[in-house]
Design a protein around this motif. Structure first.
Motif, PDB file in Angstrom:
ATOM      1  N   ARG A   1      37.615  35.339  34.514  1.00 18.29           N
ATOM      2  CA  ARG A   1      37.140  36.097  35.695  1.00 18.29           C
ATOM      3  C   ARG A   1      38.083  35.900  36.884  1.00 18.29           C
ATOM      4  O   ARG A   1      38.398  36.849  37.596  1.00 18.29           O
ATOM      5  CB  ARG A   1      35.736  35.651  36.077  1.00 18.29           C
ATOM      6  N   ARG A   2      38.524  34.658  37.109  1.00 22.11           N
ATOM      7  CA  ARG A   2      39.414  34.359  38.239  1.00 22.11           C
ATOM      8  C   ARG A   2      40.737  35.106  38.091  1.00 22.11           C
ATOM      9  O   ARG A   2      41.209  35.741  39.036  1.00 22.11           O
ATOM     10  CB  ARG A   2      39.659  32.843  38.319  1.00 22.11           C
ATOM     11  N   GLU A   3      41.337  35.037  36.907  1.00 21.90           N
ATOM     12  CA  GLU A   3      42.623  35.704  36.697  1.00 21.90           C
ATOM     13  C   GLU A   3      42.503  37.221  36.839  1.00 21.90           C
ATOM     14  O   GLU A   3      43.369  37.866  37.422  1.00 21.90           O
ATOM     15  CB  GLU A   3      43.207  35.324  35.335  1.00 21.90           C
ATOM     16  N   VAL A   4      41.436  37.799  36.310  1.00 21.04           N
ATOM     17  CA  VAL A   4      41.230  39.246  36.449  1.00 21.04           C
ATOM     18  C   VAL A   4      41.152  39.614  37.920  1.00 21.04           C
ATOM     19  O   VAL A   4      41.807  40.563  38.371  1.00 21.04           O
ATOM     20  CB  VAL A   4      39.964  39.704  35.692  1.00 21.04           C
ATOM     21  N   PHE A   5      40.378  38.870  38.692  1.00 16.01           N
ATOM     22  CA  PHE A   5      40.250  39.181  40.113  1.00 16.01           C
ATOM     23  C   PHE A   5      41.570  38.977  40.851  1.00 16.01           C
ATOM     24  O   PHE A   5      41.990  39.827  41.641  1.00 16.01           O
ATOM     25  CB  PHE A   5      39.144  38.347  40.772  1.00 16.01           C
ATOM     26  N   GLU A   6      42.256  37.847  40.587  1.00 20.07           N
ATOM     27  CA  GLU A   6      43.518  37.572  41.277  1.00 20.07           C
ATOM     28  C   GLU A   6      44.581  38.635  40.987  1.00 20.07           C
ATOM     29  O   GLU A   6      45.336  39.017  41.865  1.00 20.07           O
ATOM     30  CB  GLU A   6      44.072  36.199  40.861  1.00 20.07           C
ATOM     31  N   GLU A   7      44.656  39.094  39.741  1.00 20.37           N
ATOM     32  CA  GLU A   7      45.731  40.005  39.350  1.00 20.37           C
ATOM     33  C   GLU A   7      45.402  41.479  39.545  1.00 20.37           C
ATOM     34  O   GLU A   7      46.313  42.292  39.680  1.00 20.37           O
ATOM     35  CB  GLU A   7      46.119  39.761  37.889  1.00 20.37           C
ATOM     36  N   THR A   8      44.098  41.833  39.555  1.00 17.53           N
ATOM     37  CA  THR A   8      43.739  43.255  39.624  1.00 17.53           C
ATOM     38  C   THR A   8      42.730  43.602  40.716  1.00 17.53           C
ATOM     39  O   THR A   8      42.528  44.776  40.999  1.00 17.53           O
ATOM     40  CB  THR A   8      43.125  43.728  38.292  1.00 17.53           C
TER      41      THR A   8
END
Length: 151
Positions: A57-64
């Motif tokens: 969830r964190r990576e999805v939010f940070e990148e997109t």
């Protein structure tokens, strides 16, 4: 965890998140540090005890900038050799990474806000075309698995 150019070394355990719409359009991102290299969202755990679902969830939010959607752990993992060009991000002697695969179903009109230091542009593509564009074999294979795991 030691410092690497004033940053902590990356943990060699990560997530790969195949973001897709219900009709199997897949979001791919072009790497800023390697133009022409297209991929799904990827990223390492921030701490050894960070749950993988939180990493995803964190990576999805940070990148997109995407929040929400239906996140599913596909219970697939890839153990691969880290490309030499990126090994400096890991502690000395670390050569392999364990990557856990997730799928994230989002509405068709999901807005994307790229992290400019990480990605140059994005594309929504039919799943088979997206698999062909992925530079990483494990990423391409994950995208090819999408019809099997669609929610």
């Amino acid at each position: 965890m030691q410092e690497n150019e004033n940053k902590p070394y990356k943990i060699p355990e990560s997530v790969l998140v195949v973001i897709h719409t219900p009709d199997l359009q897949v979001l791919l991102l072009e790497r800023a540090d390697k133009p022409g290299y297209w991929q799904s969202v990827t990223g390492s755990k921030d701490s050894i005890d960070e749950p993988l679902v939180e990493t995803a969830r964190r990576e999805v939010f940070e990148e997109t900038g995407i929040e929400g959607g239906e996140l599913v752990d596909w219970q697939l993992a890839n153990h691969y050799e880290i490309y030499p060009v990126w090994r400096h991000r890991y502690a000395p002697g670390v050569t392999h990474n364990l990557e856990h695969v997730f799928g994230l179903t989002v509405p068709e009109a999901s807005a994307v806000r790229l992290a400019p230091r990480e990605h140059l542009q994005y594309r929504w593509l039919p799943w088979a075309e997206a698999a062909d564009l992925c530079f990483s074999p494990s990423n391409a294979e994950a995208v090819l698995q999408l019809p099997r795991f669609r929610s």
